[in-house]
Design a protein around this motif. Structure first.
Motif, short mmCIF file in Angstrom:
data_model
loop_
_atom_site.label_atom_id
_atom_site.label_comp_id
_atom_site.label_asym_id
_atom_site.label_seq_id
_atom_site.Cartn_x
_atom_site.Cartn_y
_atom_site.Cartn_z
N GLY A 128 0.82 -1.31 0.11
CA GLY A 128 0.08 0.07 -0.08
C GLY A 128 0.78 1.14 -0.06
N THR A 129 2.30 1.23 -0.45
CA THR A 129 3.14 2.26 -0.52
C THR A 129 2.86 2.97 -1.63
N GLY A 130 1.91 2.71 -2.80
CA GLY A 130 1.85 3.25 -4.09
C GLY A 130 1.73 4.74 -4.06
N ALA A 162 -2.63 6.16 -6.41
CA ALA A 162 -4.07 5.43 -6.40
C ALA A 162 -4.46 4.39 -7.06
N ALA A 163 -3.53 3.26 -6.92
CA ALA A 163 -3.52 1.99 -7.85
C ALA A 163 -4.04 0.90 -7.24
N CYS A 164 -4.00 0.76 -5.92
CA CYS A 164 -4.44 -0.26 -5.02
C CYS A 164 -5.80 0.03 -4.53
N SER A 166 -5.57 -8.64 -0.22
CA SER A 166 -4.29 -8.26 0.50
C SER A 166 -3.37 -9.52 0.34
N LEU A 167 -2.03 -9.33 -0.17
CA LEU A 167 -1.21 -10.32 -0.03
C LEU A 167 -0.47 -10.59 0.88
N GLU A 168 -0.73 -9.94 1.97
CA GLU A 168 0.33 -9.72 3.18
C GLU A 168 0.69 -10.92 3.98
N ALA A 225 7.31 -1.92 0.70
CA ALA A 225 6.58 -2.23 -0.29
C ALA A 225 7.03 -3.66 -0.59
N MET A 226 6.15 -4.47 -1.18
CA MET A 226 6.11 -5.89 -1.20
C MET A 226 6.53 -6.26 -2.82
N ALA A 227 7.07 -7.60 -2.82
CA ALA A 227 7.51 -8.08 -4.06
C ALA A 227 6.52 -7.72 -5.14
N GLY A 228 5.41 -8.14 -4.83
CA GLY A 228 4.23 -8.29 -5.90
C GLY A 228 3.77 -6.96 -6.45
N GLY A 229 3.97 -5.93 -5.40
CA GLY A 229 3.60 -4.53 -5.78
C GLY A 229 4.79 -3.89 -6.36
N MET A 230 6.14 -4.20 -6.20
CA MET A 230 7.10 -3.58 -6.85
C MET A 230 7.12 -4.17 -8.32
N VAL A 231 6.95 -5.33 -8.47
CA VAL A 231 6.72 -5.83 -10.02
C VAL A 231 5.68 -5.19 -10.70
N ALA A 232 4.53 -5.18 -9.89
CA ALA A 232 3.28 -4.71 -10.54
C ALA A 232 3.39 -3.20 -10.88
N THR A 233 4.39 -2.45 -10.35
CA THR A 233 4.60 -0.87 -10.67
C THR A 233 5.85 -0.73 -11.30
N GLY A 281 11.26 1.67 -9.52
CA GLY A 281 12.82 2.16 -9.79
C GLY A 281 13.41 2.41 -8.58
N GLY A 282 13.50 3.80 -8.36
CA GLY A 282 14.43 4.10 -7.07
C GLY A 282 15.65 4.78 -7.49
N ALA A 283 16.51 5.11 -6.71
CA ALA A 283 17.84 5.90 -7.12
C ALA A 283 18.80 5.02 -7.59
N GLU A 313 0.05 -3.17 -12.84
CA GLU A 313 -0.74 -2.72 -11.87
C GLU A 313 -2.00 -3.41 -11.40
N GLY A 314 -1.77 -4.71 -11.57
CA GLY A 314 -2.92 -5.71 -10.94
C GLY A 314 -4.08 -5.91 -11.95
N THR A 315 -3.88 -5.43 -13.16
CA THR A 315 -4.82 -5.40 -14.18
C THR A 315 -4.91 -6.68 -14.99
N ILE A 364 12.96 13.65 2.39
CA ILE A 364 12.48 14.90 1.94
C ILE A 364 10.81 14.78 1.63
N TYR A 365 10.49 13.56 1.14
CA TYR A 365 9.02 13.45 0.79
C TYR A 365 8.22 13.40 2.08
N GLU A 366 8.65 12.88 3.21
CA GLU A 366 7.91 12.78 4.55
C GLU A 366 7.76 14.27 4.92
C1 FAD Z 1 8.25 7.51 1.02
C2 FAD Z 1 8.08 6.95 -0.54
C3 FAD Z 1 9.02 6.76 -1.25
C4 FAD Z 1 8.91 6.03 -2.48
N1 FAD Z 1 10.19 6.00 -3.31
C5 FAD Z 1 9.73 5.14 -4.39
C6 FAD Z 1 11.09 5.26 -5.36
O1 FAD Z 1 12.10 5.73 -5.12
N2 FAD Z 1 10.82 4.45 -6.32
C7 FAD Z 1 9.68 3.90 -6.74
O2 FAD Z 1 9.70 3.35 -7.63
N3 FAD Z 1 8.59 3.91 -5.92
C8 FAD Z 1 8.68 4.56 -4.89
N4 FAD Z 1 7.50 4.61 -4.03
C9 FAD Z 1 6.08 4.08 -4.34
C10 FAD Z 1 5.98 2.59 -3.90
O3 FAD Z 1 6.79 2.35 -2.77
C11 FAD Z 1 6.18 1.79 -5.10
O4 FAD Z 1 5.32 2.08 -6.19
C12 FAD Z 1 6.34 0.31 -4.74
O5 FAD Z 1 6.57 -0.46 -5.75
C13 FAD Z 1 4.75 -0.15 -4.39
O6 FAD Z 1 4.74 -1.32 -4.04
P1 FAD Z 1 3.58 -1.90 -2.89
O7 FAD Z 1 4.17 -3.37 -2.36
O8 FAD Z 1 3.33 -0.97 -1.87
O9 FAD Z 1 2.23 -1.89 -3.85
P2 FAD Z 1 0.93 -1.32 -3.51
O10 FAD Z 1 0.65 0.10 -3.39
O11 FAD Z 1 0.05 -2.19 -2.62
O12 FAD Z 1 0.13 -1.56 -5.24
C14 FAD Z 1 0.74 -0.91 -6.29
C15 FAD Z 1 -0.17 -1.43 -7.47
O13 FAD Z 1 0.37 -2.79 -7.66
C16 FAD Z 1 -0.70 -3.71 -7.60
N5 FAD Z 1 -0.46 -4.97 -6.82
C17 FAD Z 1 0.24 -5.22 -5.72
N6 FAD Z 1 0.39 -6.33 -5.24
C18 FAD Z 1 0.28 -7.02 -6.46
C19 FAD Z 1 0.33 -8.45 -6.94
N7 FAD Z 1 0.66 -9.05 -5.80
N8 FAD Z 1 -0.27 -8.88 -7.97
C20 FAD Z 1 -0.53 -7.92 -8.92
N9 FAD Z 1 -0.63 -6.59 -8.60
C21 FAD Z 1 -0.36 -6.11 -7.28
C22 FAD Z 1 -1.69 -3.07 -7.04
O14 FAD Z 1 -2.97 -3.40 -7.40
C23 FAD Z 1 -1.46 -1.65 -7.38
O15 FAD Z 1 -1.80 -1.48 -8.85
C24 FAD Z 1 7.57 5.16 -2.87
C25 FAD Z 1 6.82 5.58 -1.87
C26 FAD Z 1 6.76 6.05 -0.71
C27 FAD Z 1 5.77 5.97 0.31
#
Ligand code: FAD
Length: 470
Positions: free
Chosen positions: A76-78, A81-83, A93-95, A141-149, A152-154, A202-204, A330-332
């Protein structure tokens, strides 16, 4: 069929009664991600928490049979507004899928369930003496969410985004069927890459339940350089000369003084450089200290020649962590006054011009737009502030900020498109950017995306309405 008592009973038969949340106070935190405004908050009908891949398959099968929209959620760190669920739908929830499946030091491969966090991935890699390079800023952030988005990062400038490290996925399709895509091999020439289709979807298109990741050997040494510049343009314009030397730092961040001042206040620590209006933060890694130090020295000479006002080498680990700690907050620090954090990506040669354009908008609209980002990969983060920012503190609310927000967003995205860039480099489209996608990609590309969605999810139950309207 609605998510009623009978539906919930069938779901509870699959995941157990403790795997279902329906109480409004429990649902609240599943109604949003980290997108700064409340605009897209949507409380789901229920949250379902399976604890095995097979349970995910059966829940998706139930949703397919009953036509219930399903939104997967990781940490839920996206930020787009994708989740956020459909009003008639559930959040899946995949938690509870939080196990390290296999750590394989021989092949440099780690397989995890989708709910394993970035922090746990880093720990598991470290335990076998290896390293997982992608580092989006929030380690929950979780593995599935990171792949689904396609996070990137620094570190993307040297190592790339997460897609470079995904070797295999296990995915639950819209029918509930479980498929394995990719594997533990480094190359594949096997027709359409269905695995790549899932990355950034993005889970679609499917629910990711397992991820197989490539790891790298751990760098033997890390060095951090910091250089203040008179202007942000001067800081950014030094980057091509650094890269031309042939050493690619693993991070090249630019940060403006006004943004740093807020983070300094929040963590009560001092950034080493107070001169100028922007700093360049560079991180280098390599197998041994002598080599990395000599590279840092050579880059220092380039920075000096390009007008750096000073150069700091943070040798101790504590000093490096202090600098990174301020940068990562910075973002916080800005968040309480932020309406939206943009994550556009432009060709490297266009960064300085884009940042200059952003500053012209500050003047035109009278709103602060603190900007920072990844100077070597073109990914620029601008915070649209709904409050004033003065001397590191958030001030009063800007009265007509909602109108200005819309106008500034439109202007920023138009400028990015003019510069042949894209409106999201790493956070994804979600609901927040979906109405701008067609402008950026064109109708043909979005129509192709829609037809892929239709082929994989004919009933449109998987995270409907995200990325584009159905
Ligand atoms: C302080 C802060 C710093 C951040 N810095 C960065 C950064 O440097 N680089 C960056 O890329 N992002 C950054 N982010 C954004 C965020 O952490 C990433 O987008 C991360 O990849 C989201 O992972 P999540 O598990 O929280 O996904 P969620 O927010 O839970 O979901 C994101 C999307 O993935 C889908 N999804 C989640 N799990 C699954 C699954 N198992 N299967 C299919 N779809 C799924 C959801 O439906 C949704 O569409 C930052 C966020 C914060 C709050």
């Amino acid at each position: 069929m609605p998510v009623d008592k009978e539906w919930l009973k069938r779901a509870a038969d699959i995941v157990g009664a403790d795997g279902i949340l329906v109480d409004p106070s429990d649902l609240e935190s599943y109604g949003h991600d980290e997108y700064a405004l409340q605009t897209y908050v949507q409380i789901p009908k229920a949250v379902v928490k399976p604890s095995s891949e097979e349970q995910v398959g059966r829940i998706v099968g139930l949703c397919a049979e009953t036509g219930v929209p399903i939104t997967p959620r990781g940490g839920g760190t996206g930020l787009s507004a994708a989740c956020v669920s459909d009003p008639a739908g559930i959040v899946l929830s995949l938690e509870r899928l939080n196990k390290i499946v296999e750590a394989d030091p021989k092949n440099h491969v780690l397989t995890v369930q989708a709910g394993v966090t970035l922090e746990q991935i880093n720990g598991a890699a470290e335990e076998i003496g290896l390293f997982f390079p992608p580092h989006p800023g929030d380690e929950s952030a979780m593995a599935g969410g990171m792949v689904a988005t396609n996070a990137g990062g620094a570190r993307a400038v040297k190592y790339g985004t997460i897609k470079r490290f995904v070797l295999g996925l296990q995915v639950v399709l819209a029918s509930g069927q479980i498929v394995d895509l990719g594997g533990t091999f480094m190359k594949a020439s096997m027709g359409y890459s269905l695995m790549d289709l899932m990355i950034g979807s993005e889970g679609t298109l499917g629910i990711i339940t397992r991820v197989t990741l490539a790891l790298l050997p751990r760098p033997g040494s890390i060095q951090t350089l910091l250089a203040p510049f008179a202007t942000v343009a001067a800081a950014i314009e030094s980057v091509p000369a650094i890269l031309e030397r042939g050493t690619i730092p693993f991070a090249v961040e630019f940060v403006e003084r006004s943004a740093i001042a807020c983070a300094e206040r929040l963590v009560d620590k001092s950034w080493p450089a107070h001169q100028g209006s922007a700093s360049l933060l560079l991180m280098l890694d390599g197998p041994d200290e002598d080599l990395v130090l000599s590279q840092a020295e050579a880059i220092g000479e380039v920075l000096e020649a390009k007008g750096a006002l000073d150069i700091f080498l943070a040798e101790s680990r504590e000093r490096q962590e202090e600098i990174l700690g301020i940068r990562s907050m910075i973002y916080e620090a800005l968040r309480p006054g932020t309406a939206e954090l943009f994550d556009v990506c432009v060709p490297r040669s266009q960064i300085a011009g884009h940042v200059e354009f952003v500053h012209s908008l500050e003047e035109k609209y009278g709103v602060p737009l603190p900007t920072y980002g990844h100077a070597a990969d073109g990914n620029v983060h601008t915070n649209f502030m709904r409050t004033r920012v003065e001397a590191g503190m958030l001030g009063e609310e800007i009265p007509d900020w909602p109108m200005k927000h819309e106008a500034v967003r439109g202007e920023i995205f138009d400028d990015v498109i003019r510069r042949k860039g894209i409106i999201s480099g790493e956070h994804g489209i979600g609901l927040a950017k979906r109405d701008y996608l067609i402008n950026n990609l064109g109708e043909t590309n979005v129509a192709l995306m829609r037809s892929i969605k239709k082929a994989l999810d004919p009933r449109g139950i998987l995270n409907p309405g995200k990325i584009f309207r159905l």
